[in-house]
Design a protein around this motif. Structure first.
Motif, PDB file in Angstrom:
ATOM      1  N   GLU A  26     -26.239  34.202 -16.031  1.00  0.00           N
ATOM      2  CA  GLU A  26     -27.210  34.913 -16.798  1.00  0.00           C
ATOM      3  C   GLU A  26     -26.694  36.197 -17.265  1.00  0.00           C
ATOM      4  N   GLY A  27     -25.723  36.825 -16.550  1.00  0.00           N
ATOM      5  CA  GLY A  27     -25.005  38.154 -16.929  1.00  0.00           C
ATOM      6  C   GLY A  27     -24.015  37.534 -18.359  1.00  0.00           C
ATOM      7  N   LEU A  28     -23.500  36.499 -18.013  1.00  0.00           N
ATOM      8  CA  LEU A  28     -22.479  36.028 -19.050  1.00  0.00           C
ATOM      9  C   LEU A  28     -23.282  35.958 -20.575  1.00  0.00           C
ATOM     10  N   PHE A  29     -24.501  35.024 -20.414  1.00  0.00           N
ATOM     11  CA  PHE A  29     -25.381  34.880 -21.553  1.00  0.00           C
ATOM     12  C   PHE A  29     -25.735  36.251 -22.181  1.00  0.00           C
ATOM     13  N   TYR A  30     -26.292  37.043 -21.294  1.00  0.00           N
ATOM     14  CA  TYR A  30     -26.781  38.283 -21.797  1.00  0.00           C
ATOM     15  C   TYR A  30     -25.655  39.093 -22.512  1.00  0.00           C
ATOM     16  N   LEU A  31     -24.440  39.121 -21.898  1.00  0.00           N
ATOM     17  CA  LEU A  31     -23.664  39.868 -22.647  1.00  0.00           C
ATOM     18  C   LEU A  31     -23.126  38.954 -23.946  1.00  0.00           C
TER      19      LEU A  31
ATOM     20  N   LEU B 106     -15.124  41.520 -18.349  1.00  0.00           N
ATOM     21  CA  LEU B 106     -16.082  42.578 -17.755  1.00  0.00           C
ATOM     22  C   LEU B 106     -16.639  42.175 -16.746  1.00  0.00           C
ATOM     23  N   LEU B 107     -17.276  41.204 -16.690  1.00  0.00           N
ATOM     24  CA  LEU B 107     -17.895  40.799 -15.338  1.00  0.00           C
ATOM     25  C   LEU B 107     -16.691  40.739 -14.123  1.00  0.00           C
ATOM     26  N   THR B 108     -15.677  40.242 -14.484  1.00  0.00           N
ATOM     27  CA  THR B 108     -14.593  40.194 -13.485  1.00  0.00           C
ATOM     28  C   THR B 108     -14.387  41.592 -13.088  1.00  0.00           C
TER      29      THR B 108
ATOM     30  N   GLY C  78     -29.138  30.853 -28.117  1.00  0.00           N
ATOM     31  CA  GLY C  78     -28.094  30.155 -27.609  1.00  0.00           C
ATOM     32  C   GLY C  78     -27.758  29.818 -26.346  1.00  0.00           C
ATOM     33  N   ARG C  79     -28.963  30.079 -25.575  1.00  0.00           N
ATOM     34  CA  ARG C  79     -28.746  30.005 -24.130  1.00  0.00           C
ATOM     35  C   ARG C  79     -28.589  28.522 -23.777  1.00  0.00           C
TER      36      ARG C  79
ATOM     37  N   PRO D  85     -34.897  41.039 -18.825  1.00  0.00           N
ATOM     38  CA  PRO D  85     -33.511  41.789 -19.102  1.00  0.00           C
ATOM     39  C   PRO D  85     -32.701  41.597 -17.801  1.00  0.00           C
ATOM     40  N   VAL D  86     -31.380  41.219 -17.875  1.00  0.00           N
ATOM     41  CA  VAL D  86     -30.269  40.906 -17.043  1.00  0.00           C
ATOM     42  C   VAL D  86     -29.838  41.968 -16.491  1.00  0.00           C
ATOM     43  N   GLU D  87     -29.834  42.024 -14.866  1.00  0.00           N
ATOM     44  CA  GLU D  87     -29.131  43.219 -14.407  1.00  0.00           C
ATOM     45  C   GLU D  87     -27.651  42.895 -14.245  1.00  0.00           C
ATOM     46  N   ILE D  88     -26.794  43.601 -14.583  1.00  0.00           N
ATOM     47  CA  ILE D  88     -25.346  43.491 -14.552  1.00  0.00           C
ATOM     48  C   ILE D  88     -24.564  44.553 -13.751  1.00  0.00           C
ATOM     49  N   PRO D  89     -24.381  44.324 -12.454  1.00  0.00           N
ATOM     50  CA  PRO D  89     -23.950  45.264 -11.312  1.00  0.00           C
ATOM     51  C   PRO D  89     -22.345  45.670 -11.741  1.00  0.00           C
ATOM     52  N   GLY D  90     -22.150  46.808 -11.744  1.00  0.00           N
ATOM     53  CA  GLY D  90     -20.572  47.251 -11.976  1.00  0.00           C
ATOM     54  C   GLY D  90     -20.116  47.332 -13.499  1.00  0.00           C
ATOM     55  N   VAL D  91     -21.054  46.990 -14.350  1.00  0.00           N
ATOM     56  CA  VAL D  91     -20.845  47.387 -15.918  1.00  0.00           C
ATOM     57  C   VAL D  91     -21.745  48.449 -16.272  1.00  0.00           C
ATOM     58  N   GLY D  92     -21.187  49.763 -16.573  1.00  0.00           N
ATOM     59  CA  GLY D  92     -21.936  50.759 -16.981  1.00  0.00           C
ATOM     60  C   GLY D  92     -22.811  50.565 -18.340  1.00  0.00           C
ATOM     61  N   ASN D  93     -23.929  50.902 -18.439  1.00  0.00           N
ATOM     62  CA  ASN D  93     -24.629  50.796 -19.692  1.00  0.00           C
ATOM     63  C   ASN D  93     -23.871  51.243 -20.711  1.00  0.00           C
TER      64      ASN D  93
END
Ligand SMILES: Nc1ncnc2c1ncn2[C@@H]1O[C@H](COP(=O)(O)OP(=O)(O)O)[C@@H](O)[C@H]1O
Ligand SMILES: [Mg+2]
Lengths: 251, 426
Positions: free
Chosen positions: B374-379, B392-394, A51-52, A89-97
């Protein structure tokens, strides 16, 4: 389980056709592999299923257990049991794994009308599944994929898959960038999830992953179509002769 | 030199509503502040320093009324053991406040000091504000020095066991409040000051802080949620050798806020961190104006400001690092970032460096962006619904600013407010 019929996809931004009529059915309990040259549309197929944005389906359908995927939001597809292990895989800074994993697990449960997992149960499960993939506590604490090595990112994808227990797993080149040991870990992770209710679509360039994850069916994709389908021997043929013969044979 | 009418008339119109408190040890400082103010005039829209923020509502004779909000969440800092000092519409409320005695600190009311002939406050009251008037004029601060009758003088002599918490209640829709605090931190002393609450329909507050050699002051502030409130605040901080000042401000709501931080590093090896996070929705204008002067060697300063804006909200950041001649080995860092949740909002940033020493490391950066697709779609691909994923991204975007707060109990408490804001907007 996953049924793709005559799927045609083009890019939204430019008038470029990428998938030109893909037909594919993955039955429950089966592992299907897709191989094919770079640029043939394998990642596009997996993104469209997940669904991208940025793609337009111009023809055809894709259903998961009879439900059409293509009109659903990405989160609804996930809740319906679809999982894509990303090629990048996408990096998401600030969100803990860990926060990420717990949020995802509980969001899916909520969407299915189930109770949230308790913090203790969740922690126990994460530790157990992470351990099997040699993911340490530090990797669980760090922001999602940030500063992870290529192999760590791929193992993290498998951890997410193990936690979410999807019905239909698509793995997009999960083996690329992995050394032999890491590949073994990833393959073990996948094999641990194999059961008769779950389908797999494994996109790969190399036979070597398929040595560990034995496919039931192998498809060759080229220029936006599945051009040949066969048994595991097809992967071996590609390994020895490359794609040239198959491409010629079809042309 | 006489002021042009354009400045003089509104200034006199504002002054006509106020009475200069007389007598006591602070009277000379007030007289001088009034003279300073008359020479500068109140800020006008054309002033360079007010280019991004219209001062009109802050200087007009009467405040624009602001309805009093009803808090639908646990008050911030509620679970924290602290010494509470409560102001209701700018007036100290002894009933609602705790007993002001606490080991390691001496707390007096400015209103009481006004009546005294001598008090230590006199060395700081209006003094740091006056120093902060050059090279840029800050007339609203002089207004507070001249006319504020309430506030507290906090003399930190040791290491008080709990934070000193200033709570500003807003109960009157038309309250127009001037507050003035003075904080003195003795050598080696350490304290935490908390501030929270909407304070008034219109607040003009000045805090003057003098941190002696080796002293440490932590400051964490949450500006209250009453949406229609307006505020101009100034913090003037002078820092001695090896001293530490860490200040964080969270702003959730408020139609107009201008927070100025003026920090002067006068002793070697001092460390100043000023940071803030604000979240604004719709009719919201938030201005962080920071001026840090390095006038000693080997000092470190950090400015970290994050703004989340949506639905036409406006964020302003004006941040300057001035490195004076001889302030070698200065380490100056400044970052201001905005996250735009839609296309209607605006972020205006003016980062400035002015350096007169050759051996320094200063950097600044300013960015403005949308949620990472990208991050939004990943989540979302993991089943997290779009709204929750955006939140969460905010939060992740704001985390870098919140990380500036040393006490994790406090930052977690602030994060809870941010989550509340996000949830209310789902
Ligand atoms: N977002 C995009 N913008 C432009 N071209 C794209 C985009 N996504 C895919 N393509 C093109 O579509 C084709 C298929 O790409 P992809 O699905 O990544 O192939 P594969 O995974 O098989 O290597 C390639 O020619 C690629 O360049
Ligand atoms: Mg690919």
């Amino acid at each position: 389980m996953l049924e793709i019929k005559n799927l045609h996809v083009q890019l939204k931004e430019e008038d470029k056709q990428i998938l030109k009529g893909v037909d594919l059915t993955v039955e429950p309990g089966k592992v299907h592999a897709i191989m094919g040259p770079n640029g043939s549309g394998k990642s596009t197929l997996s993104y469209v299923l997940a669904g991208r944005e940025g793609y337009e389906v111009t023809e055809g359908s894709a259903t998961l257990n009879g439900v059409s995927l293509l009109d659903m939001e990405p989160e609804a597809r996930a809740a319906a049991g679809l999982f894509l292990a990303f090629q990048y895989p996408v990096e998401i800074p600030g969100v803990g794994n860990m926060t990420f994993l717990r949020t995802a697990v509980n969001a899916q449960r909520k969407a299915r009308g189930e109770d949230e997992m308790s913090a203790t149960d969740f922690l126990k499960l994460v530790r157990e599944r992470a351990k099997a993939l040699k993911i340490d506590a530090d990797m669980l604490k760090r922001p999602v994929n940030v500063g992870f090595s290529g192999g760590e990112k791929k193992r993290n994808e498998i951890l997410q898959m193990a936690m979410l227990e999807p019905k239909m797993c698509i793995l997009d080149e999960t083996d690329s960038g992995l050394d032999v040991d890491a590949m073994k870990l990833v393959a073990d992770g996948v094999n641990a999830l194999r059961d008769e209710g779950r389908g797999f679509l494994v996109i790969t360039h190399y036979q070597r992953l398929l040595d560990h994850i034995k496919p039931d069916v192998v498809h060759i994709m080229a220029a936006g179509r599945i051009i040949k389908t066969g048994g595991p021997e097809l992967a071996l043929e590609v390994e020895t002769n490359g794609y040239a013969d198959i491409l010629n044979e079809v042309a | 030199m006489a002021l042009p009418d354009l400045k003089q008339d509104p200034t006199e119109a504002r002054l006509a509503r106020l009475t200069l408190p007389e007598g006591g040890c602070l009277a000379p400082a007030r007289q001088e502040a009034l003279a300073r103010l008359r020479a500068m005039g109140l800020p006008q829209r054309r002033d360079e320093y007010w280019k991004f923020t219209r001062p009109d509502a802050l200087i007009q004779p009467d405040p624009i009324p602001a309805s009093v909000g009803v808090l639908d969440e646990t008050p911030i800092f509620d679970a924290i053991d602290r010494l509470k000092i409560v102001f209701v519409d700018g007036v100290f409320d002894p009933e609602a406040s705790d007993d002001l005695t606490l080991e390691g600190v001496q707390i007096d009311r400015i209103a009481d000091i006004c009546g005294k002939d001598i008090h230590w406050t006199k060395d700081i009251f209006g003094v740091l504000e006056a120093r902060g008037q050059t090279p840029v004029a800050r007339p609203l601060a002089a207004l507070s020095t001249a006319f504020a009758t309430d506030g507290v003088a906090i003399h930190v002599t040791g290491k008080p066991a709990k934070p000193i918490s200033l709570i500003y209640r807003h109960e009157n829709e038309t309250s127009d409040v001037l507050l003035h605090h003075v904080i003195r931190v003795d050598p080696g002393a350490v304290a935490t000051i908390l501030e929270n609450g909407p304070a008034a329909a219109r607040l003009n507050k000045v805090t003057e802080i003098d941190i002696a050699d080796g002293g440490t002051l932590h400051h964490v502030r949450a500006q209250g949620r009453d949406h229609e409130r307006r505020a101009a605040t100034h913090m003037f901080t002078r820092m001695g050798e090896g001293s530490v000042y860490k200040s964080f401000t969270l702003t959730v709501n408020g139609v107009l806020t201008r927070n100025e931080q003026v920090v002067e590093l006068t002793g070697d090896n001092a460390i100043a961190h000023v940071a803030g996070a604000c979240v604004g929705d719709g009719d919201f204008h938030h201005d962080d104006t920071v001026f840090i002067t390095h006038d000693a060697q080997n000092c470190e300063s950090r400015q970290v400001f994050k703004k989340v804006l949506r639905n036409g909200a406006v964020g302003v950041f004006q941040g300057k690092i001035l490195v004076k001649p001889g302030a070698q080995k200065t380490d100056g860092y400044q970052i201001s970032q905005s996250l735009m949740l839609d296309d209607d909002s605006q972020f205006l940033a003016k980062p400035e460096l002015e350096i007169y020493a050759d051996d320094v490391a200063c950097s600044h950066g300013s960015t403005s962006g949308a949620i990472d697709e990208e991050g939004l779609f990943y989540l979302r691909s993991r089943g997290v619904p779009k709204g929750e994923a955006t939140d969460l991204l905010t939060q992740a975007f704001l985390a870098e600013a919140l990380d500036e707060i040393e006490d994790k109990t406090l930052s977690e408490d602030l994060l809870e407010r941010l989550r509340g804001w996000l949830t209310r907007r789902r």
